[in-house]
Write a protein that holds these residues in place. Structure first.
Motif, mmCIF file in Angstrom:
data_model
loop_
_atom_site.group_PDB
_atom_site.id
_atom_site.type_symbol
_atom_site.label_atom_id
_atom_site.label_comp_id
_atom_site.label_asym_id
_atom_site.label_seq_id
_atom_site.Cartn_x
_atom_site.Cartn_y
_atom_site.Cartn_z
ATOM 1 N N HIS A 161 -62.566 -58.740 -55.429
ATOM 2 C CA HIS A 161 -61.321 -58.274 -56.032
ATOM 3 C C HIS A 161 -61.049 -59.056 -57.314
ATOM 4 C CE1 HIS A 161 -60.267 -56.289 -52.195
ATOM 5 N NE2 HIS A 161 -60.731 -57.389 -51.624
ATOM 6 N N SER A 162 -60.303 -58.433 -58.209
ATOM 7 C CA SER A 162 -59.805 -59.122 -59.391
ATOM 8 C C SER A 162 -58.321 -58.794 -59.534
ATOM 9 C CB SER A 162 -60.576 -58.686 -60.647
ATOM 10 O OG SER A 162 -60.083 -59.368 -61.791
ATOM 11 N N PHE A 163 -57.509 -59.833 -59.746
ATOM 12 C CA PHE A 163 -56.072 -59.655 -59.867
ATOM 13 C C PHE A 163 -55.569 -60.316 -61.146
ATOM 14 C CE2 PHE A 163 -56.772 -59.906 -55.177
ATOM 15 C CZ PHE A 163 -56.383 -58.608 -54.856
ATOM 16 N N THR A 164 -54.530 -59.737 -61.707
ATOM 17 C CA THR A 164 -53.815 -60.346 -62.823
ATOM 18 C C THR A 164 -52.411 -60.695 -62.339
ATOM 19 O OG1 THR A 164 -52.879 -58.294 -63.675
ATOM 20 C CG2 THR A 164 -55.106 -58.884 -64.428
ATOM 21 N N ARG A 165 -51.669 -61.406 -63.160
ATOM 22 C CA ARG A 165 -50.294 -61.735 -62.764
ATOM 23 C C ARG A 165 -49.462 -60.464 -62.590
ATOM 24 N NH1 ARG A 165 -49.291 -67.187 -62.877
ATOM 25 N NH2 ARG A 165 -50.703 -68.463 -64.161
ATOM 26 N N GLY A 166 -49.828 -59.429 -63.317
ATOM 27 C CA GLY A 166 -49.085 -58.181 -63.204
ATOM 28 C C GLY A 166 -49.576 -57.244 -62.126
ATOM 29 N N THR A 167 -50.703 -57.594 -61.504
ATOM 30 C CA THR A 167 -51.266 -56.727 -60.448
ATOM 31 C C THR A 167 -51.594 -57.536 -59.196
ATOM 32 O OG1 THR A 167 -53.534 -56.995 -61.288
ATOM 33 C CG2 THR A 167 -52.245 -55.129 -62.145
ATOM 34 N N LEU A 168 -50.714 -58.465 -58.838
ATOM 35 C CA LEU A 168 -50.927 -59.239 -57.627
ATOM 36 C C LEU A 168 -50.920 -58.312 -56.404
ATOM 37 C CD1 LEU A 168 -48.655 -62.334 -58.329
ATOM 38 C CD2 LEU A 168 -51.151 -62.338 -58.125
ATOM 39 N N PRO A 169 -51.649 -58.672 -55.360
ATOM 40 C CA PRO A 169 -51.659 -57.812 -54.163
ATOM 41 C C PRO A 169 -50.303 -57.836 -53.461
ATOM 42 C CG PRO A 169 -52.763 -59.885 -53.709
ATOM 43 C CD PRO A 169 -52.484 -59.880 -55.186
ATOM 44 N N GLY A 170 -50.135 -56.923 -52.527
ATOM 45 C CA GLY A 170 -48.891 -56.864 -51.779
ATOM 46 C C GLY A 170 -48.672 -58.098 -50.926
ATOM 47 N N GLY A 171 -47.466 -58.264 -50.467
ATOM 48 C CA GLY A 171 -47.118 -59.468 -49.718
ATOM 49 C C GLY A 171 -47.847 -59.614 -48.405
ATOM 50 N N ASP A 172 -48.347 -58.505 -47.846
ATOM 51 C CA ASP A 172 -49.059 -58.583 -46.567
ATOM 52 C C ASP A 172 -50.579 -58.618 -46.750
ATOM 53 O OD1 ASP A 172 -49.331 -56.016 -47.510
ATOM 54 O OD2 ASP A 172 -48.898 -55.029 -45.589
ATOM 55 N N TRP A 173 -51.048 -58.682 -47.999
ATOM 56 C CA TRP A 173 -52.500 -58.683 -48.258
ATOM 57 C C TRP A 173 -53.111 -60.024 -47.884
ATOM 58 C CZ3 TRP A 173 -55.817 -61.665 -51.163
ATOM 59 C CH2 TRP A 173 -57.112 -61.157 -51.361
ATOM 60 N N ARG A 174 -54.302 -59.957 -47.295
ATOM 61 C CA ARG A 174 -55.112 -61.156 -47.036
ATOM 62 C C ARG A 174 -56.568 -60.795 -47.292
ATOM 63 N NH1 ARG A 174 -52.165 -65.133 -44.761
ATOM 64 N NH2 ARG A 174 -54.032 -66.413 -44.627
ATOM 65 N N MET A 175 -57.338 -61.773 -47.739
ATOM 66 C CA MET A 175 -58.767 -61.567 -47.912
ATOM 67 C C MET A 175 -59.432 -61.370 -46.550
ATOM 68 S SD MET A 175 -61.112 -61.270 -50.220
ATOM 69 C CE MET A 175 -62.862 -61.506 -50.602
ATOM 70 N N GLY A 176 -58.969 -62.119 -45.558
ATOM 71 C CA GLY A 176 -59.448 -61.914 -44.195
ATOM 72 C C GLY A 176 -60.764 -62.586 -43.863
ATOM 73 N N ARG A 177 -61.217 -63.486 -44.713
ATOM 74 C CA ARG A 177 -62.492 -64.178 -44.484
ATOM 75 C C ARG A 177 -62.584 -65.365 -45.439
ATOM 76 N NH1 ARG A 177 -66.649 -60.471 -44.453
ATOM 77 N NH2 ARG A 177 -65.178 -58.761 -44.190
ATOM 78 N N PRO A 178 -63.512 -66.307 -45.187
ATOM 79 C CA PRO A 178 -63.716 -67.400 -46.144
ATOM 80 C C PRO A 178 -64.049 -66.840 -47.526
ATOM 81 C CG PRO A 178 -64.790 -67.915 -44.073
ATOM 82 C CD PRO A 178 -64.351 -66.478 -43.972
ATOM 83 N N CYS A 179 -63.433 -67.410 -48.544
ATOM 84 C CA CYS A 179 -63.554 -66.823 -49.869
ATOM 85 C C CYS A 179 -63.574 -67.890 -50.954
ATOM 86 C CB CYS A 179 -62.412 -65.839 -50.118
ATOM 87 S SG CYS A 179 -60.764 -66.565 -49.905
ATOM 88 N N MET A 180 -63.792 -67.443 -52.165
ATOM 89 C CA MET A 180 -63.823 -68.301 -53.336
ATOM 90 C C MET A 180 -63.055 -67.606 -54.453
ATOM 91 S SD MET A 180 -67.914 -67.642 -53.944
ATOM 92 C CE MET A 180 -68.104 -68.415 -55.542
ATOM 93 N N ILE A 181 -62.247 -68.382 -55.177
ATOM 94 C CA ILE A 181 -61.466 -67.827 -56.277
ATOM 95 C C ILE A 181 -61.910 -68.505 -57.565
ATOM 96 C CG2 ILE A 181 -59.175 -67.350 -57.195
ATOM 97 C CD1 ILE A 181 -58.046 -67.664 -54.411
ATOM 98 N N GLN A 182 -62.165 -67.693 -58.583
ATOM 99 C CA GLN A 182 -62.612 -68.200 -59.877
ATOM 100 C C GLN A 182 -61.771 -67.571 -60.986
ATOM 101 O OE1 GLN A 182 -66.705 -66.831 -59.635
ATOM 102 N NE2 GLN A 182 -67.416 -68.849 -58.969
ATOM 103 N N PRO A 183 -61.623 -68.274 -62.106
ATOM 104 C CA PRO A 183 -60.948 -67.640 -63.237
ATOM 105 C C PRO A 183 -61.816 -66.526 -63.800
ATOM 106 C CG PRO A 183 -61.939 -69.711 -63.912
ATOM 107 C CD PRO A 183 -62.103 -69.633 -62.419
ATOM 108 N N PHE A 184 -61.178 -65.458 -64.247
ATOM 109 C CA PHE A 184 -61.932 -64.416 -64.936
ATOM 110 C C PHE A 184 -62.393 -64.970 -66.273
ATOM 111 C CE2 PHE A 184 -62.048 -60.967 -68.055
ATOM 112 C CZ PHE A 184 -62.996 -60.142 -67.466
#
Length: 300
Positions: A161-184
């Motif tokens: 997934h890719s998110f911006t400050r203007g397209t954050l996921p909904g409040g109930d969203w979760r990745m649901g697994r071990p993950c890694m976050i990187q800057p675009f």
């Protein structure tokens, strides 16, 4: 004639080799690679056999070596996949790349080991899971208005997934697994991702991969395209240093994917040791190079 297995899965293999009627959108890459290898192998006295990695054990009888090929569903069955590799190796079949390398490379936390060894990697936050708040916190951490979140065990951009400050996921969203976050990284769109293919530790060919339209993913599944890339001596030395830092000395192949950071340094996105597509259209000698490397292994 030595028989060499080429792993596929139901979604990549053609129907003639036991694949499903509906193949993945990038299954043409399987066909391109197999065609290139089959041609190079024939000249070296090797027979290439396409085979589903989940096929019954008797299907592997008579194979001297297996390439992990396009087993592109392994991330959904990691324990079963490694168990199959262990079983084949225990029966004397040369597995390329070997099970111990696969175990290390399955989880992208191997990037932390490369970084500790001096490699430049993309800045990353490692999480057991992530929600909306953690996505927003990552943007603050990286001082970036856009981030990419990936599975720690994953491949091909699937589940990414890719998110911006203007397209954050909904409040109930979760990745649901071990993950890694990187800057675009804007360089993905400005100059693309660079791939360095190595056979038996030696550079074979380079590829520049660029996304299509407004996408950021460079895989063909999402419209990405590839072109021949001739690296500068400095960029090639950077990629070669990553290969030299890998904790394995017996790798038949390695694909190092890199992107340029804002400060101009090349950073490792992935060190692909399991089942990477090796871009035969950009590496016209791939079949011959792999055949020669395999022949050397079989003689030893």
């Amino acid at each position: 004639m030595a028989r060499i297995g080429f792993f596929g899965c139901a979604a990549t293999l053609p129907a003639s080799a036991g694949g499903s009627a509906e193949r993945r959108g990038d299954a043409f890459e399987h066909d391109l690679e197999v065609a290139a290898l089959r041609s190079g192998f024939a000249a070296a006295g090797l027979e290439l056999v396409e085979i589903d990695w989940q096929a019954p054990r008797e299907a592997f009888a008579g194979l001297e070596l297996v390439l992990l090929g396009t087993a592109w569903d392994y991330q959904d069955h990691p324990q079963e996949f490694v168990a199959r590799l262990d079983a084949l190796a225990a029966e004397g079949i040369d597995v390329c790349n070997p099970p111990e390398a696969v175990r290390w490379n399955l989880d992208k936390r191997y990037l932390r080991e490369l970084e500790a060894g001096g490699a430049v990697t993309v800045p990353t936050l490692w999480l057991d899971d992530a929600d909306r708040a953690e996505i927003a916190a990552a943007m603050d951490h990286f001082a970036s208005d856009r981030v990419v979140i990936k599975r720690q065990v994953g491949a091909g951009g699937l589940g990414q997934h890719s998110f911006t400050r203007g397209t954050l996921p909904g409040g109930d969203w979760r990745m649901g697994r071990p993950c890694m976050i990187q800057p675009f990284l804007p360089a993905i769109r400005e100059e693309g991702e660079f791939t360095f293919v190595f056979i038996d530790g030696a550079f074979s060919h380079g590829v520049r991969k660029t996304p299509a339209g407004d996408d950021y993913r460079i895989q063909s599944l999402y419209g990405g395209s590839e072109a021949v890339f001739v690296p500068s001596p400095g960029d090639l030395a950077t990629a070669q240093a990553v290969v030299d830092a890998l904790p394995f000395a017996d790798l038949l192949y390695a694909r190092i994917d890199m992107v340029r950071l804002p400060d101009g340094r090349l950073a490792v996105m992935e060190a692909e040791l399991i089942e990477p597509y090796l871009y035969p259209e950009q590496g016209l000698e791939l079949g011959e190079r792999l055949a020669a490397a395999i022949a050397r292994r079989l003689r030893n």
